[in-house]
Enzyme design. Sequence first.
Site, PDB file in Angstrom:
ATOM      1  N   HIS A  17      -4.132   4.210 -21.889  1.00  0.00           N
ATOM      2  CA  HIS A  17      -3.721   5.135 -22.951  1.00  0.00           C
ATOM      3  C   HIS A  17      -3.308   6.473 -22.349  1.00  0.00           C
ATOM      4  O   HIS A  17      -2.324   7.082 -22.783  1.00  0.00           O
ATOM      5  CB  HIS A  17      -4.871   5.386 -23.935  1.00  0.00           C
ATOM      6  CG  HIS A  17      -5.374   4.183 -24.665  1.00  0.00           C
ATOM      7  ND1 HIS A  17      -6.700   3.811 -24.668  1.00  0.00           N
ATOM      8  CD2 HIS A  17      -4.728   3.250 -25.412  1.00  0.00           C
ATOM      9  CE1 HIS A  17      -6.851   2.711 -25.398  1.00  0.00           C
ATOM     10  NE2 HIS A  17      -5.668   2.348 -25.855  1.00  0.00           N
ATOM     11  N   LYS A  41     -10.834  -4.618 -36.700  1.00  0.00           N
ATOM     12  CA  LYS A  41     -11.797  -4.458 -35.600  1.00  0.00           C
ATOM     13  C   LYS A  41     -13.020  -3.659 -36.051  1.00  0.00           C
ATOM     14  O   LYS A  41     -12.881  -2.749 -36.859  1.00  0.00           O
ATOM     15  CB  LYS A  41     -11.142  -3.676 -34.448  1.00  0.00           C
ATOM     16  CG  LYS A  41      -9.989  -4.395 -33.786  1.00  0.00           C
ATOM     17  CD  LYS A  41      -9.356  -3.500 -32.740  1.00  0.00           C
ATOM     18  CE  LYS A  41      -8.211  -4.180 -32.025  1.00  0.00           C
ATOM     19  NZ  LYS A  41      -7.529  -3.254 -31.110  1.00  0.00           N
ATOM     20  N   ARG A  90       2.139  -3.456 -23.024  1.00  0.00           N
ATOM     21  CA  ARG A  90       1.605  -3.884 -21.734  1.00  0.00           C
ATOM     22  C   ARG A  90       2.263  -5.154 -21.226  1.00  0.00           C
ATOM     23  O   ARG A  90       2.462  -5.331 -20.049  1.00  0.00           O
ATOM     24  CB  ARG A  90       0.091  -4.114 -21.844  1.00  0.00           C
ATOM     25  CG  ARG A  90      -0.693  -2.846 -22.041  1.00  0.00           C
ATOM     26  CD  ARG A  90      -2.089  -3.156 -22.471  1.00  0.00           C
ATOM     27  NE  ARG A  90      -2.090  -3.844 -23.759  1.00  0.00           N
ATOM     28  CZ  ARG A  90      -3.150  -4.386 -24.310  1.00  0.00           C
ATOM     29  NH1 ARG A  90      -4.309  -4.330 -23.698  1.00  0.00           N
ATOM     30  NH2 ARG A  90      -3.069  -4.976 -25.491  1.00  0.00           N
ATOM     31  N   SER A 128      -9.281  -1.546 -24.216  1.00  0.00           N
ATOM     32  CA  SER A 128     -10.566  -0.944 -24.567  1.00  0.00           C
ATOM     33  C   SER A 128     -11.662  -2.002 -24.552  1.00  0.00           C
ATOM     34  O   SER A 128     -12.801  -1.720 -24.162  1.00  0.00           O
ATOM     35  CB  SER A 128     -10.484  -0.288 -25.943  1.00  0.00           C
ATOM     36  OG  SER A 128      -9.567   0.771 -25.909  1.00  0.00           O
TER      37      SER A 128
HETATM   38  N1  COA Z   1      -2.940   0.676 -21.904  1.00  0.00           N
HETATM   39  C1  COA Z   1      -4.058  -0.048 -21.991  1.00  0.00           C
HETATM   40  N2  COA Z   1      -4.462  -0.614 -23.139  1.00  0.00           N
HETATM   41  C2  COA Z   1      -3.706  -0.437 -24.219  1.00  0.00           C
HETATM   42  C3  COA Z   1      -2.526   0.298 -24.200  1.00  0.00           C
HETATM   43  C4  COA Z   1      -2.156   0.877 -22.978  1.00  0.00           C
HETATM   44  N3  COA Z   1      -1.054   1.598 -22.853  1.00  0.00           N
HETATM   45  N4  COA Z   1      -1.978   0.288 -25.432  1.00  0.00           N
HETATM   46  C5  COA Z   1      -2.790  -0.438 -26.190  1.00  0.00           C
HETATM   47  N5  COA Z   1      -3.829  -0.875 -25.466  1.00  0.00           N
HETATM   48  C6  COA Z   1      -4.915  -1.724 -25.922  1.00  0.00           C
HETATM   49  C7  COA Z   1      -5.900  -1.023 -26.786  1.00  0.00           C
HETATM   50  O1  COA Z   1      -6.957  -0.495 -26.022  1.00  0.00           O
HETATM   51  C8  COA Z   1      -6.344  -2.139 -27.677  1.00  0.00           C
HETATM   52  O2  COA Z   1      -7.328  -2.868 -26.970  1.00  0.00           O
HETATM   53  P1  COA Z   1      -8.507  -3.621 -27.721  1.00  0.00           P
HETATM   54  O3  COA Z   1      -7.856  -4.676 -28.570  1.00  0.00           O
HETATM   55  O4  COA Z   1      -9.292  -4.158 -26.603  1.00  0.00           O
HETATM   56  O5  COA Z   1      -9.234  -2.593 -28.548  1.00  0.00           O
HETATM   57  C9  COA Z   1      -5.143  -3.041 -27.833  1.00  0.00           C
HETATM   58  O6  COA Z   1      -4.329  -2.732 -26.730  1.00  0.00           O
HETATM   59  C10 COA Z   1      -4.375  -2.821 -29.083  1.00  0.00           C
HETATM   60  O7  COA Z   1      -4.016  -1.457 -29.124  1.00  0.00           O
HETATM   61  P2  COA Z   1      -3.214  -0.843 -30.345  1.00  0.00           P
HETATM   62  O8  COA Z   1      -1.963  -1.575 -30.575  1.00  0.00           O
HETATM   63  O9  COA Z   1      -3.139   0.619 -30.131  1.00  0.00           O
HETATM   64  O10 COA Z   1      -4.106  -1.236 -31.535  1.00  0.00           O
HETATM   65  P3  COA Z   1      -5.339  -0.485 -32.051  1.00  0.00           P
HETATM   66  O11 COA Z   1      -6.223  -1.484 -32.655  1.00  0.00           O
HETATM   67  O12 COA Z   1      -5.946   0.376 -31.022  1.00  0.00           O
HETATM   68  O13 COA Z   1      -4.685   0.467 -33.157  1.00  0.00           O
HETATM   69  C11 COA Z   1      -3.586   1.074 -35.216  1.00  0.00           C
HETATM   70  C12 COA Z   1      -3.852  -0.029 -34.190  1.00  0.00           C
HETATM   71  C13 COA Z   1      -4.845   1.915 -35.477  1.00  0.00           C
HETATM   72  C14 COA Z   1      -2.481   1.952 -34.707  1.00  0.00           C
HETATM   73  C15 COA Z   1      -3.174   0.349 -36.512  1.00  0.00           C
HETATM   74  O14 COA Z   1      -4.169  -0.573 -36.885  1.00  0.00           O
HETATM   75  C16 COA Z   1      -2.913   1.321 -37.641  1.00  0.00           C
HETATM   76  O15 COA Z   1      -1.851   1.898 -37.729  1.00  0.00           O
HETATM   77  N6  COA Z   1      -3.938   1.485 -38.528  1.00  0.00           N
HETATM   78  C17 COA Z   1      -3.856   2.359 -39.685  1.00  0.00           C
HETATM   79  C18 COA Z   1      -3.637   1.537 -40.971  1.00  0.00           C
HETATM   80  C19 COA Z   1      -2.199   1.134 -41.069  1.00  0.00           C
HETATM   81  O16 COA Z   1      -1.323   1.941 -41.302  1.00  0.00           O
HETATM   82  N7  COA Z   1      -1.951  -0.173 -40.863  1.00  0.00           N
HETATM   83  C20 COA Z   1      -0.589  -0.675 -40.813  1.00  0.00           C
HETATM   84  C21 COA Z   1      -0.085  -1.093 -42.148  1.00  0.00           C
HETATM   85  S1  COA Z   1      -1.069  -2.350 -42.900  1.00  0.00           S
END
Ligand code: COA
Length: 162
Positions: A17, A41, A90, A128
């Site tokens: 991140h 999650k 990724r 994560s």
């Molecule tokens: N390097 C390393 N890991 C990374 C990364 C990077 N550059 N980018 C993402 N990741 C990892 C994250 O750590 C996460 O790992 P995990 O599954 O082990 O926790 C995984 O990739 C997914 O990351 P991400 O795509 O950022 O998902 P998230 O679960 O962290 O976040 C939200 C997603 C919060 C952005 C999304 O659910 C959201 O927008 N929520 C608000 C409600 C909403 O509007 N929903 C959409 C309409 S229904």
Amino acid sequence: MKLLVYPGSFDPVTNGHMDIIERASKICDKLIVAVLVNHGKTPVFTMEERTMLLKKAIGDRENIEVCSFSGLLVDFMKRINARTIIKGLRAVSDFEYEMQMALLNRKLDNEIDTLFMMTSINNSFLSSSVVRELARNGAGVEDYVPHSIAPYIYEKFKKAGV
Ligand code: COA
């Protein structure tokens, strides 16, 4: 002003991140790192902890701000008058989910665009949940998270036994 929003659950923030945060902050006037709820999650770190860890990892950076929000990302964007989301990719496996999210967010608000940045190759295996799994089993996480936050991660797992 070129405003970018980098959303995620950051449970906890990793070097992967941080790589996106560093690089994204160079292509905008202001980067908002938004800690949001992913209802698919169950987080280990509370919203307050995730926000605190991000702030600690980022330190004093004039054009980076950390915010938290529970609700839809598009509603948060509207509230702060932002139109561009940045996400890290990724591997090809991230693409399908990210494309769905980008299209959904655009359907919810057609002024919103999503940009994708490739994660550095040395962080492409990182997530994560990998960090949580290592810490839960007593393995070192210093290579995978900013040094300033590693002690908080150990402490959390020691205290909570999560
Ligand atoms: N390097 C390393 N890991 C990374 C990364 C990077 N550059 N980018 C993402 N990741 C990892 C994250 O750590 C996460 O790992 P995990 O599954 O082990 O926790 C995984 O990739 C997914 O990351 P991400 O795509 O950022 O998902 P998230 O679960 O962290 O976040 C939200 C997603 C919060 C952005 C999304 O659910 C959201 O927008 N929520 C608000 C409600 C909403 O509007 N929903 C959409 C309409 S229904």
